[in-house]
Scaffold this active site. Sequence first.
Site, PDB file in Angstrom:
ATOM      1  N   GLY A  42     -10.463 -22.847  41.249  1.00 47.17           N
ATOM      2  CA  GLY A  42     -10.614 -24.231  40.802  1.00 47.17           C
ATOM      3  C   GLY A  42      -9.487 -24.731  39.918  1.00 47.17           C
ATOM      4  O   GLY A  42      -9.363 -25.927  39.658  1.00 47.17           O
ATOM      5  N   GLU A  43      -8.635 -23.822  39.439  1.00 46.06           N
ATOM      6  CA  GLU A  43      -7.475 -24.244  38.640  1.00 46.06           C
ATOM      7  C   GLU A  43      -6.519 -25.048  39.516  1.00 46.06           C
ATOM      8  O   GLU A  43      -6.404 -24.803  40.720  1.00 46.06           O
ATOM      9  CB  GLU A  43      -6.767 -23.000  38.094  1.00 46.06           C
ATOM     10  CG  GLU A  43      -5.609 -23.301  37.149  1.00 46.06           C
ATOM     11  CD  GLU A  43      -4.891 -22.036  36.679  1.00 46.06           C
ATOM     12  OE1 GLU A  43      -3.686 -22.118  36.428  1.00 46.06           O
ATOM     13  OE2 GLU A  43      -5.555 -20.971  36.578  1.00 46.06           O
ATOM     14  N   HIS A 133     -15.099 -48.975  25.095  1.00 47.80           N
ATOM     15  CA  HIS A 133     -16.505 -49.111  24.717  1.00 47.80           C
ATOM     16  C   HIS A 133     -16.641 -49.572  23.272  1.00 47.80           C
ATOM     17  O   HIS A 133     -17.581 -50.285  22.922  1.00 47.80           O
ATOM     18  CB  HIS A 133     -17.213 -47.767  24.918  1.00 47.80           C
ATOM     19  CG  HIS A 133     -18.694 -47.846  24.720  1.00 47.80           C
ATOM     20  ND1 HIS A 133     -19.508 -48.642  25.507  1.00 47.80           N
ATOM     21  CD2 HIS A 133     -19.518 -47.237  23.824  1.00 47.80           C
ATOM     22  CE1 HIS A 133     -20.761 -48.528  25.093  1.00 47.80           C
ATOM     23  NE2 HIS A 133     -20.795 -47.690  24.078  1.00 47.80           N
ATOM     24  N   LYS A 195     -33.040 -54.025  22.672  1.00 49.20           N
ATOM     25  CA  LYS A 195     -33.675 -52.897  23.358  1.00 49.20           C
ATOM     26  C   LYS A 195     -33.777 -51.701  22.422  1.00 49.20           C
ATOM     27  O   LYS A 195     -32.984 -51.534  21.498  1.00 49.20           O
ATOM     28  CB  LYS A 195     -32.886 -52.512  24.624  1.00 49.20           C
ATOM     29  CG  LYS A 195     -31.518 -51.922  24.345  1.00 49.20           C
ATOM     30  CD  LYS A 195     -30.776 -51.569  25.626  1.00 49.20           C
ATOM     31  CE  LYS A 195     -29.401 -50.972  25.296  1.00 49.20           C
ATOM     32  NZ  LYS A 195     -28.575 -50.727  26.459  1.00 49.20           N
ATOM     33  N   ASP A 221     -21.056 -56.863  30.035  1.00 49.62           N
ATOM     34  CA  ASP A 221     -21.050 -55.551  29.393  1.00 49.62           C
ATOM     35  C   ASP A 221     -19.759 -54.833  29.770  1.00 49.62           C
ATOM     36  O   ASP A 221     -19.080 -55.220  30.727  1.00 49.62           O
ATOM     37  CB  ASP A 221     -22.265 -54.730  29.840  1.00 49.62           C
ATOM     38  CG  ASP A 221     -22.713 -53.713  28.780  1.00 49.62           C
ATOM     39  OD1 ASP A 221     -21.995 -53.560  27.768  1.00 49.62           O
ATOM     40  OD2 ASP A 221     -23.763 -53.089  28.974  1.00 49.62           O
ATOM     41  N   GLY A 228     -30.102 -49.017  34.499  1.00 57.16           N
ATOM     42  CA  GLY A 228     -31.453 -49.283  34.002  1.00 57.16           C
ATOM     43  C   GLY A 228     -31.552 -50.485  33.089  1.00 57.16           C
ATOM     44  O   GLY A 228     -32.445 -51.326  33.241  1.00 57.16           O
TER      45      GLY A 228
END
Length: 313
Positions: A42-43, A133, A195, A221, A228
Site C-alpha cells: 500500500g505504500e 470550516h 440544532k 453551509d 442529515g
Amino acid sequence: MHHNESEAKIFACSESTYLAEQIAKAYGIPLGKVSFSKFSDGEFQPSYEESIRGLRVFIVCSTFPNADNLMELLLMIDAAKRASARHITPVIPYFGWARQDRKDKPRVPIGAKLVAKLLETAGATRIMTMDLHADQIQGFFEKPVDHLFASTIFLPYIESLKLDNLMIASPDMGGSKRAYAYSKFLNSDVVICYKQRKEANVVGTMELIGDVKGKNVILVDDMIDTGGTLAKAADLMIERGALSVRAICTHAILSGNAYEKIEASKLSELIVTDSIPLKKQINKIKVVSCAPLFAEVMHMVQNNNSISGKFLM
C-alpha cells in the site's frame, strides 16, 4: 531577475486529477506529468516526470478521506522541494480535518493545526484553499494563506434563479456569519436553525429562529457530510410553510447514505462545487465548478497581483 508566467506548472494528486485538469485548462497550460509507484503493502511514491527546478509549482489536492490524499500531497510537496522548485503552493480546494480546529473536549487533538504543521514542514511556501470550516485555521499557518470564498461563484447562480421572497438560512448557529454575508449581498432576510446533536453526525432536535412562511429558502453551509442536518432543516421549513428549499454547500463530502437522504428530502436542489469528486450523479445535485476561480487566483499569485477583488465576503 524577472519571472514570467511560463515558469508555473500545475500538478495533481491522483484523486484530484479531474479538477486539476479543469484548473490547468482555465489557467492556459497543460497539466504537469507525475507518476505514482505503488508497493504491494500500500505504500506509494510520487515522481515528477518533468523538470521543476526554479519554477512555481501548484499541487492540486483536496485532502478528503481517506488519509492517502493528505499523504500523497505531503510526499509531492517534499519531492518538489528536493527537486529545487522555487515556490511550492498546495492548492487545497477542500481542506480536510478542519472540523478539528479546537479542543472541544479533553484529550483530543487539534487536527487542523497538525495538518498545517505537516504541510509547512514538508516544504509548502504558500497555501491556497477555499471555504475553510473555521476562518481561524488561517492562523495555524506561518506561511501566506489565500482563503477563497465559493460565494464568488455561488452568488451569480443564485441571482440567475430569479427567486421571489428569497430568504437565506444557516443550518446551525456556527454558520450564521456566512448566512448574513449572503443575505447582505442579496438584500434578503435570514433564518437560523438551532440544532442539538446527540453525537457526531447525528442531529437530535432542531428549531427555527425566524419565519419561513411563503419564502423561497436557500440554506448555505461550507460542507455537507451525511446530509442529515440539511435534510431535516428542509423538511422542517416546508412543514413551516416555505415555498421551496435549496441548499448551497461548497464541499460535497456526502458520506454514508447521504445521496439517499438528499433524494428523499424536501430539498428541491443541492448546489455544490467540484472541490471533491461526486461518487455518483443524482438529479437534485447541481455542480458549479471552482476551477475558473482557482485558475484566476493562481494567475494573480504568479504575477504578484492583488487578489483582494476575489473576496465578495
